[in-house]
Enzyme design. Structure first.
Site, PDB file in Angstrom:
ATOM      1  N   ASN A   9       0.859  -1.186   0.000  1.00 53.78           N
ATOM      2  CA  ASN A   9       0.000   0.000   0.000  1.00 53.78           C
ATOM      3  C   ASN A   9       0.904   1.248   0.000  1.00 53.78           C
ATOM      4  O   ASN A   9       1.725   1.422   0.899  1.00 53.78           O
ATOM      5  CB  ASN A   9      -0.888  -0.046   1.248  1.00 53.78           C
ATOM      6  CG  ASN A   9      -1.820   1.151   1.334  1.00 53.78           C
ATOM      7  OD1 ASN A   9      -1.398   2.276   1.127  1.00 53.78           O
ATOM      8  ND2 ASN A   9      -3.070   0.911   1.666  1.00 53.78           N
ATOM      9  N   HIS A  12       1.011   6.272   1.878  1.00 47.60           N
ATOM     10  CA  HIS A  12       1.742   7.250   2.691  1.00 47.60           C
ATOM     11  C   HIS A  12       2.959   7.840   1.997  1.00 47.60           C
ATOM     12  O   HIS A  12       3.556   8.786   2.504  1.00 47.60           O
ATOM     13  CB  HIS A  12       2.031   6.659   4.076  1.00 47.60           C
ATOM     14  CG  HIS A  12       0.730   6.410   4.785  1.00 47.60           C
ATOM     15  ND1 HIS A  12      -0.142   7.430   5.086  1.00 47.60           N
ATOM     16  CD2 HIS A  12       0.111   5.261   5.153  1.00 47.60           C
ATOM     17  CE1 HIS A  12      -1.229   6.922   5.646  1.00 47.60           C
ATOM     18  NE2 HIS A  12      -1.100   5.606   5.687  1.00 47.60           N
ATOM     19  N   ARG A  20       4.038  18.887   1.028  1.00 48.74           N
ATOM     20  CA  ARG A  20       4.614  20.066   0.373  1.00 48.74           C
ATOM     21  C   ARG A  20       3.808  20.511  -0.854  1.00 48.74           C
ATOM     22  O   ARG A  20       4.105  21.532  -1.453  1.00 48.74           O
ATOM     23  CB  ARG A  20       6.058  19.790  -0.053  1.00 48.74           C
ATOM     24  CG  ARG A  20       7.021  19.879   1.084  1.00 48.74           C
ATOM     25  CD  ARG A  20       7.094  21.333   1.569  1.00 48.74           C
ATOM     26  NE  ARG A  20       7.770  21.451   2.821  1.00 48.74           N
ATOM     27  CZ  ARG A  20       9.069  21.713   2.955  1.00 48.74           C
ATOM     28  NH1 ARG A  20       9.808  21.857   1.899  1.00 48.74           N
ATOM     29  NH2 ARG A  20       9.589  21.814   4.151  1.00 48.74           N
ATOM     30  N   HIS A  45      -5.569   3.583  -1.537  1.00 50.02           N
ATOM     31  CA  HIS A  45      -6.892   3.962  -1.031  1.00 50.02           C
ATOM     32  C   HIS A  45      -7.218   5.378  -1.501  1.00 50.02           C
ATOM     33  O   HIS A  45      -6.567   6.333  -1.073  1.00 50.02           O
ATOM     34  CB  HIS A  45      -6.854   3.887   0.504  1.00 50.02           C
ATOM     35  CG  HIS A  45      -8.175   4.138   1.160  1.00 50.02           C
ATOM     36  ND1 HIS A  45      -8.343   4.054   2.528  1.00 50.02           N
ATOM     37  CD2 HIS A  45      -9.402   4.466   0.672  1.00 50.02           C
ATOM     38  CE1 HIS A  45      -9.591   4.310   2.836  1.00 50.02           C
ATOM     39  NE2 HIS A  45     -10.260   4.579   1.727  1.00 50.02           N
ATOM     40  N   ARG A  47      -9.375   8.114  -0.916  1.00 50.46           N
ATOM     41  CA  ARG A  47     -10.349   8.558   0.092  1.00 50.46           C
ATOM     42  C   ARG A  47     -11.200   9.706  -0.442  1.00 50.46           C
ATOM     43  O   ARG A  47     -10.760  10.469  -1.292  1.00 50.46           O
ATOM     44  CB  ARG A  47      -9.610   9.035   1.342  1.00 50.46           C
ATOM     45  CG  ARG A  47      -9.199   7.917   2.263  1.00 50.46           C
ATOM     46  CD  ARG A  47      -8.579   8.486   3.535  1.00 50.46           C
ATOM     47  NE  ARG A  47      -8.409   7.457   4.520  1.00 50.46           N
ATOM     48  CZ  ARG A  47      -9.294   7.182   5.484  1.00 50.46           C
ATOM     49  NH1 ARG A  47     -10.394   7.891   5.598  1.00 50.46           N
ATOM     50  NH2 ARG A  47      -9.070   6.212   6.336  1.00 50.46           N
ATOM     51  N   ARG A  51      -6.916  12.774   1.022  1.00 48.89           N
ATOM     52  CA  ARG A  51      -5.845  13.228   1.924  1.00 48.89           C
ATOM     53  C   ARG A  51      -4.467  12.697   1.528  1.00 48.89           C
ATOM     54  O   ARG A  51      -3.468  13.258   1.886  1.00 48.89           O
ATOM     55  CB  ARG A  51      -6.152  12.856   3.376  1.00 48.89           C
ATOM     56  CG  ARG A  51      -6.110  11.393   3.650  1.00 48.89           C
ATOM     57  CD  ARG A  51      -6.322  11.105   5.115  1.00 48.89           C
ATOM     58  NE  ARG A  51      -7.688  11.376   5.539  1.00 48.89           N
ATOM     59  CZ  ARG A  51      -8.241  10.836   6.628  1.00 48.89           C
ATOM     60  NH1 ARG A  51      -7.534  10.037   7.395  1.00 48.89           N
ATOM     61  NH2 ARG A  51      -9.486  11.095   6.957  1.00 48.89           N
ATOM     62  N   HIS A  52      -4.433  11.557   0.819  1.00 52.96           N
ATOM     63  CA  HIS A  52      -3.125  11.090   0.334  1.00 52.96           C
ATOM     64  C   HIS A  52      -3.188  10.828  -1.181  1.00 52.96           C
ATOM     65  O   HIS A  52      -2.810  11.673  -1.972  1.00 52.96           O
ATOM     66  CB  HIS A  52      -2.565   9.914   1.156  1.00 52.96           C
ATOM     67  CG  HIS A  52      -3.551   8.903   1.669  1.00 52.96           C
ATOM     68  ND1 HIS A  52      -4.387   8.209   0.844  1.00 52.96           N
ATOM     69  CD2 HIS A  52      -3.806   8.470   2.939  1.00 52.96           C
ATOM     70  CE1 HIS A  52      -5.115   7.382   1.570  1.00 52.96           C
ATOM     71  NE2 HIS A  52      -4.808   7.518   2.848  1.00 52.96           N
ATOM     72  N   GLU A  75      -8.623   0.475  -2.852  1.00 55.91           N
ATOM     73  CA  GLU A  75      -9.437   0.541  -1.623  1.00 55.91           C
ATOM     74  C   GLU A  75     -10.363   1.735  -1.754  1.00 55.91           C
ATOM     75  O   GLU A  75      -9.920   2.837  -2.126  1.00 55.91           O
ATOM     76  CB  GLU A  75      -8.540   0.719  -0.405  1.00 55.91           C
ATOM     77  CG  GLU A  75      -7.736  -0.512  -0.074  1.00 55.91           C
ATOM     78  CD  GLU A  75      -6.837  -0.269   1.129  1.00 55.91           C
ATOM     79  OE1 GLU A  75      -6.897   0.810   1.723  1.00 55.91           O
ATOM     80  OE2 GLU A  75      -6.052  -1.165   1.438  1.00 55.91           O
ATOM     81  N   THR A 106      -8.227   3.681   8.653  1.00 54.20           N
ATOM     82  CA  THR A 106      -9.445   2.860   8.652  1.00 54.20           C
ATOM     83  C   THR A 106      -9.506   2.103   9.979  1.00 54.20           C
ATOM     84  O   THR A 106      -8.829   1.095  10.154  1.00 54.20           O
ATOM     85  CB  THR A 106      -9.420   1.902   7.437  1.00 54.20           C
ATOM     86  OG1 THR A 106      -9.039   2.660   6.291  1.00 54.20           O
ATOM     87  CG2 THR A 106     -10.776   1.288   7.198  1.00 54.20           C
ATOM     88  N   GLU A 156     -11.117  -9.232   3.445  1.00 52.37           N
ATOM     89  CA  GLU A 156      -9.820  -8.894   4.046  1.00 52.37           C
ATOM     90  C   GLU A 156     -10.067  -8.699   5.534  1.00 52.37           C
ATOM     91  O   GLU A 156     -10.890  -7.869   5.936  1.00 52.37           O
ATOM     92  CB  GLU A 156      -9.242  -7.620   3.411  1.00 52.37           C
ATOM     93  CG  GLU A 156      -7.891  -7.270   4.033  1.00 52.37           C
ATOM     94  CD  GLU A 156      -7.086  -6.240   3.248  1.00 52.37           C
ATOM     95  OE1 GLU A 156      -7.179  -6.222   2.003  1.00 52.37           O
ATOM     96  OE2 GLU A 156      -6.370  -5.465   3.898  1.00 52.37           O
ATOM     97  N   HIS A 195      -3.529  -4.354   7.970  1.00 57.85           N
ATOM     98  CA  HIS A 195      -3.632  -3.168   8.822  1.00 57.85           C
ATOM     99  C   HIS A 195      -2.744  -3.295  10.056  1.00 57.85           C
ATOM    100  O   HIS A 195      -2.940  -4.173  10.886  1.00 57.85           O
ATOM    101  CB  HIS A 195      -5.072  -2.871   9.285  1.00 57.85           C
ATOM    102  CG  HIS A 195      -5.222  -1.430   9.666  1.00 57.85           C
ATOM    103  ND1 HIS A 195      -5.681  -0.476   8.789  1.00 57.85           N
ATOM    104  CD2 HIS A 195      -4.912  -0.778  10.797  1.00 57.85           C
ATOM    105  CE1 HIS A 195      -5.662   0.701   9.368  1.00 57.85           C
ATOM    106  NE2 HIS A 195      -5.199   0.548  10.600  1.00 57.85           N
TER     107      HIS A 195
HETATM  108  N1  PXP Z   1      -5.830  -3.064   4.185  1.00 56.39           N
HETATM  109  C1  PXP Z   1      -6.782  -2.109   4.235  1.00 56.39           C
HETATM  110  C2  PXP Z   1      -8.154  -2.468   3.791  1.00 56.39           C
HETATM  111  C3  PXP Z   1      -6.485  -0.806   4.676  1.00 56.39           C
HETATM  112  O1  PXP Z   1      -7.457   0.126   4.732  1.00 56.39           O
HETATM  113  C4  PXP Z   1      -5.163  -0.505   5.048  1.00 56.39           C
HETATM  114  C5  PXP Z   1      -4.817   0.884   5.478  1.00 56.39           C
HETATM  115  O2  PXP Z   1      -5.012   1.756   4.439  1.00 56.39           O
HETATM  116  C6  PXP Z   1      -4.200  -1.518   4.942  1.00 56.39           C
HETATM  117  C7  PXP Z   1      -4.567  -2.798   4.537  1.00 56.39           C
HETATM  118  C8  PXP Z   1      -2.759  -1.270   5.256  1.00 56.39           C
HETATM  119  O3  PXP Z   1      -2.605  -0.913   6.593  1.00 56.39           O
HETATM  120  P1  PXP Z   1      -1.221  -0.340   7.091  1.00 56.39           P
HETATM  121  O4  PXP Z   1      -0.985   0.936   6.339  1.00 56.39           O
HETATM  122  O5  PXP Z   1      -1.423  -0.137   8.557  1.00 56.39           O
HETATM  123  O6  PXP Z   1      -0.173  -1.364   6.780  1.00 56.39           O
END
Ligand code: PXP
Length: 260
Positions: A9, A12, A20, A45, A47, A51-52, A75, A106, A156, A195
């Protein structure tokens, strides 16, 4: 034992970029490096508040991944806006997550049991478009039954409670994941998890035979600050593979294996 896929993922990387408001660091470059380091696919994801990851990231990612024949796992919340975007992009998979503007991340699973009426047509429409739908849920049998009932082929499991728990509570949380994954397999759902996973806690989840994919983001991107993204992903991949191989070697893993 079935192989365990890693979905990286990259949200971030976009968080850092957006701090910036310019183009660096580019999540697309992170996705390319993630694939080179052993990721099986990329998760992002989109959103509601952007935000990202932003729409342009998703379009670019979809194009790059299609060219490399690698899966994009989008996502998204179960909203009309996201539905329209998913139909435009047609990612390999869409993971439906709950979304609240005020949350940092989440924070819990989707209440599928409480929203069957809304989710069933949503899942059906995405499935009809060739998108493999997964539902991000707590490891509870009632949510698994509901996921099956609304027609999702994949779930998931939210690993947040396990990752945050300590001592006996962690063992109990792990046990809930084990039981939920087994139950998912029994009722014919493909089982993923994610997660809060990091180097220290990933092994126990990777060793659950019914889980076939982990989606991991925040820790990998944080660790990349110190060691680089390829190194952080390679290490995660190795820890997952080690745990999987260890579990396969245990006699209990041979439940379905013929005796020699
Ligand atoms: N799976 C899902 C469905 C999520 O929403 C997230 C967070 O965006 C993740 C996995 C990954 O979680 P983490 O960033 O804490 O590794």
């Amino acid at each position: 034992m079935r192989p365990l896929r890693l979905g990286v993922n990259i949200d971030h990387v976009a968080t850092l970029r957006n701090a910036r408001g310019h183009a660096h660091p580019d999540p697309l470059r992170a996705a390319q490096l993630a694939l080179a380091a052993g990721a099986d696919g990329i998760t992002a994801h989109l959103r509601e508040d952007r935000r990202h990851i932003v729409d342009d990231d998703i379009f670019r990612l979809a194009e790059m991944l299609a060219a490399r024949r690698k899966p994009l796992n989008l996502e998204m919340a179960a909203t009309e806006e996201m539905h329209a975007i998913a139909l435009r992009i047609r990612p390999h998979a869409a993971c439906i997550v709950p979304e609240r503007r005020e949350e940092r991340t989440t924070e819990g699973g989707l209440d599928v049991a409480g929203q069957r009426g809304h989710l069933a047509p949503f899942v059906r429409a995405l499935t009809k478009a060739g998108i493999r739908v997964s539902l991000f849920i707590e490891p509870e049998s009632r949510q698994l039954d509901a996921a099956k009932a609304v027609g999702a082929p994949v779930v998931e499991l939210h690993t947040g409670a396990y990752c945050e728990a300590k001592g006996r509570a962690r063992a109990r949380a792990l046990n809930r994941l084990v039981r939920a994954a087994r139950y998912a397999e029994k009722i014919g759902l493909e089982c993923h998890a994610g997660h809060g996973l990091d180097f220290a806690n990933v092994g126990a989840v990777a060793a659950i035979p019914a889980i076939v994919e982990l989606n991991i983001g925040h820790f990998l991107v944080g660790e990349a600050v110190f060691t680089g993204i390829e190194s952080s992903i390679r290490r995660m991949r190795a820890l997952m593979d080690e745990a999987r191989a260890g579990a396969a070697a245990k006699p209990s893993a041979g439940r379905k294996r013929k005796s020699r």
